[in-house]
Design an enzyme around this catalytic site. Structure first.
Site, short mmCIF file in Angstrom:
data_model
loop_
_atom_site.label_atom_id
_atom_site.label_comp_id
_atom_site.label_asym_id
_atom_site.label_seq_id
_atom_site.Cartn_x
_atom_site.Cartn_y
_atom_site.Cartn_z
N HIS A 1 0.81 15.88 -13.53
CA HIS A 1 -0.64 15.80 -13.37
C HIS A 1 -1.30 15.38 -14.66
CE1 HIS A 1 0.67 18.96 -10.45
NE2 HIS A 1 0.16 18.02 -9.70
N CYS B 1 3.07 -11.04 -12.17
CA CYS B 1 2.31 -9.80 -11.96
C CYS B 1 2.97 -8.58 -12.61
CB CYS B 1 2.07 -9.54 -10.47
SG CYS B 1 3.59 -9.30 -9.55
C1 PEP Z 1 7.58 -5.75 -11.37
O1 PEP Z 1 8.72 -5.37 -11.11
O2 PEP Z 1 7.29 -6.46 -12.36
C2 PEP Z 1 6.46 -5.39 -10.49
C3 PEP Z 1 5.27 -5.92 -10.63
O3 PEP Z 1 6.70 -4.45 -9.55
P1 PEP Z 1 6.81 -2.86 -9.87
O4 PEP Z 1 6.49 -2.67 -11.32
O5 PEP Z 1 5.85 -2.21 -8.96
O6 PEP Z 1 8.24 -2.62 -9.53
#
Ligand code: PEP
Ligand code: MG
Length: 762
Positions: free
Chosen positions: A362, A674
């Site tokens: 938390h 991303c």
């Molecule tokens: C990643 O692996 O870069 C990604 C964006 O997914 P996650 O961090 O949620 O695994």
């Protein structure tokens, strides 16, 4: 093996065993020097340890030199023979040390009578911890047997020293510094207030009562009171836009308060066995705790223990209420109990320290959501913090206690710099990402929960590049149905109407678990996760796709993305299911619905070699660099021991990213990034230099990356990218980008003040 060698080998094992059995670092190293001197027959053995700022090697223990010099005699790294062994991280075996040009005479240590010198560095995970030295009065080199003995021993004791030092003061001056397992946010400086339940389970002795009805009534009153306070506080957090924090805290404790079997068991202990309410709670809690211990469910264990201790504290008439404090404080807790969350508004908390480190603690959830620096996972006596001035350095997962004025002023400067920078970035938060030479860079948001309260959020982004649907799943007690999911998805599509929202299908397994889909695996990162799960459970995937399509039918701005793809058949299967779901929805609604764009995440190295086929099957791709780097470099993304190998500037990562970008551009398929590297200015520069123009990141990174993008030129960066592709060392590649950014006035933006970057040195 001759007799001498086997004697040394035996000694080696005994010394390591004896040293690791000591309860304190001081005892361990004192024993170490005595034992080594005896085993090697040397006249003196000394251990020098590096200080907290990695500048000096200080004499920490000795058998043979003056004891008065312990803790006082010190040599700069590179200074004298000891400093030279430390700096070069190489063994030195000399017959006549005083005649060596590097020799430095320290009058206080009393080494006048020694001639020979054998020094070896002590290194743990690439980091210098100290130097071990033996000396003798005779003018002779020690030779290969002693050398290999000391080298082996130093490797074995390195981890013992590293662990002890992380638990203990690393500097003999007043400053104490502790390294935590996890940190969030920037820097907080304030007086520390320690909070812990007044009563711990072990303090309670079992007692019987003559009045079971009264005890039962008392117990239920306390439960009701606690429930009301927590509900109120969850409401308070939600009203203040802290939805994630409210969810985080509710999900852990709500289930305990709602658990009627807990209350029933306590009732039974009171009514049938005649225990007082406090004794009954202790009995039931301890029974359940031992089950959780064998299940190795650490997070739930901590929740239940704190919960029980708070009920008992209240039953015994202690209050958990915190004093009303007027000034900012750093709050230190063993583990943050929800009852204290209920009290948080009485504090002006500017930093958190949590001794225990629950993975979904938390403290971490709250701290992240409230934007408060925090460090968790520390191993020392929490009571030594109360009332002391502390620095919480979330960026480097460090806590400094009783810092000197000079250290304080350094950190204060960092805080001011950080604030000034944030102000600078946020002044431009509505500006688009256009480079100096006019290239438009899409800067998008990674999100996991609704941010509906932030009404101007869409104006700060070019859309949602990654919507992690699993976060909402994690906050449920069972799989959410189609309607529930459709409502969530509609909320996001509505808020970002007119902008594209890229939703990822459920990505659980690995480090992300659902309490209602337990997965027990020896190696979860390589196990049943991401699209592998949803293909094996098509009803879950179909429900999710239908919910997404129903939401898309209303707003029309959805893209669907599949995580953890490692083979072509997975793309085929999900695409087929999407088409079936689309047909069903069209029949159900009697409307033609435009098929959302369909893409996959590139995060498993196998797809690098399947790019031609994959690109012909999808509308877009997005690189999950967190996982791609994890698998490409064979580095567990969540393991702190190997964090320094999780290296975005590793030449293999750079070349792989270049290849993927070129491939997608060749086929005219949009490609985005991303993973975390899109949200850090320095790695974002690297991505721009390789040809990427679509980056998706967390909210807190949007304005910083935007600020950077508007001050660089793609044409110039492309040239830097060409150079980077020719280099073969991470640090050289990283330096190219720092050198590019510095003359543009971006040095402090790409390398934030105070960040302690440790290159792996591939
Ligand atoms: C990643 O692996 O870069 C990604 C964006 O997914 P996650 O961090 O949620 O695994
Ligand atoms: Mg991933």
């Amino acid at each position: 093996m001759d007799e001498r060698q086997s004697h040394m080998l035996l000694a080696l094992r005994q010394i390591t065993e004896n040293v690791s059995a000591q309860s304190s670092l001081d005892e361990a190293i004192a024993l170490l020097t005595v034992s080594i001197r005896k085993a090697t027959g040397a006249d003196c053995c000394s251990l020098y340890l590096i200080d907290g700022f990695k500048k000096y090697l200080k004499l920490a223990a000795t058998d043979g030199l003056s004891k008065n010099a312990v803790g006082k005699a010190r040599l700069r790294l590179g200074e004298g023979l000891v400093g030279s062994v430390g700096q070069r991280q190489e063994l030195l075996d000399l017959a006549d040390a005083p005649s060596d040009p590097k020799f430095k005479y320290l009058p206080e240590v009393g080494e006048d009578e020694f001639f020979s010198f054998l020094g070896v560095p002590i290194i743990n995970q690439g980091e210098l911890l100290g130097v071990l030295v033996i000396q003798s009065k005779e003018r002779k080199q020690f030779g290969p047997v002693e050398e290999s003995f000391l080298v082996t021993l130093s490797a074995q004791i390195a981890s013992i020293i590293a662990v002890s030092r992380s638990e203990k003061d690393t500097d003999t001056d007043s400053l104490r510094s502790y390294k935590g397992e996890q940190g969030t946010g920037g820097i907080a400086i304030a007086r520390c207030v320690v909070w812990q339940p007044e009563v711990q389970l072990t303090d309670v002795t079992l007692q019987h009562t003559q009045d079971p009805e009264v005890q039962q009534e008392l117990f239920h009153q306390i439960m009701f009171q606690l429930q009301t306070e927590m509900d109120l506080n969850a409401l308070h957090l939600s009203e203040n836009g802290k939805k994630d924090a409210a969810f985080g805290y509710m999900s852990g404790y709500g289930s305990l308060l709602d658990d009627t079997t807990f209350q029933d068991d306590v009732d039974t202990e009171i009514m049938a066995n005649g225990y007082t309410a406090a004794s009954a709670v202790k009995t039931v809690a301890e029974r359940r705790l031992s089950e959780l211990l064998s299940d190795e469910d650490h997070d739930r264990y901590l929740d239940l223990r704190d919960f029980a201790e708070i009920i008992i504290s209240r039953l015994m008439n202690f209050t958990t209420r915190a004093p009303d404090l007027k000034e900012d404080v750093v709050l230190a807790v063993r583990n943050l109990p929800a009852a204290l969350v209920a009290e948080l508004r009485h504090y002006k908390v500017c930093g958190f320290i949590s001794m225990e480190n629950a993975s979904n603690s938390h403290t971490a959830i709250l701290a992240r959501d409230l934007g408060i620096p925090s460090v968790s996972g520390l191993h020392f006596d929490i009571n030594t913090l109360n009332g002391h001035e502390v620095i919480v350095d979330g960026m480097n997962s460090e806590v400094l206690v009783d810092p000197s004025e000079s250290v304080l002023s350094e950190y204060r400067q960092l805080v001011t710099l950080g604030r000034e920078q944030e102000d600078l970035f946020s002044k431009e938060k509505f500006k688009k990402g256009v480079t100096l030479d006019g290239v438009r860079v899409q800067i998008e948001l990674n999100a996991g929960l609704s941010h509906e309260e932030m009404t101007d959020l869409p104006e700060q982004t070019d859309g949602v590049g990654l919507y992690r649907t699993e976060i909402s799943f994690m906050l449920c007690k069972s799989f959410p149905n189609e309607q529930q999911q459709c409502d969530w998805y509609k909320g996001v599509l509505r808020q970002f109407k007119g902008l594209t929202v890229t939703m990822r299908t459920l990505d659980v397994g690995g480090d992300k678990s659902l309490s209602y889909l337990p997965i027990e695996e020896a190696n979860p990162a390589l196990g049943w996760r991401g699209v592998r799960i949803t293909i094996d459970q098509p009803q879950i995937l179909k429900t999710q796709l239908r919910a997404m399509l129903l939401a898309h039918a209303e707003y029309g701005n959805l893209q669907i993305m599949v995580p953890m793809v490692s083979r072509i058949s997975e793309v085929v299967t999900v695409k087929k299911l999407l088409m079936t779901a689309l047909k069903e929805i069209e029949e159900q609604t009697g409307r033609q619905i435009p098929c959302p764009k369909f893409g996959v995440m590139l995060e498993v190295p196998s797809v690098v070699y399947l790019m031609d086929e994959i690109l012909s099957m999808v509308d877009f791709v997005s690189i999950g660099s967190n996982d791609l780097m994890q698998y490409l470099l064979a580095v567990d993304r969540g393991n702190r021991k190997v964090t320094r190998f999780f290296e975005p500037f590793h030449p293999a990562v750079v070349r792989c990213l270049k290849y993927l970008c070129d491939k997608a551009s060749e086929k005219g398929v949009p490609i985005a990034v991303c993973g975390e590297i899109a949200g850090s200015p320095l790695t974002a520069l690297m991505l721009l230099s390789l040809g990427y123009t679509e980056l998706s990141m967390n909210y807190s990174e949007l304005s910083r990356v935007g600020y950077t993008v508007r001050r660089v030129s793609i044409a110039d960066l492309r040239k830097v990218g060409q150079q980077a592709l020719k280099l073969c060392h991470s640090e050289d590649i990283r330096k190219l980008y720092v050198d590019y950014a510095a003359p543009l006035g971006l040095e402090r933006v790409v390398v934030p003040a105070g960040s302690k970057y440790v290159p792996a040195g591939d």
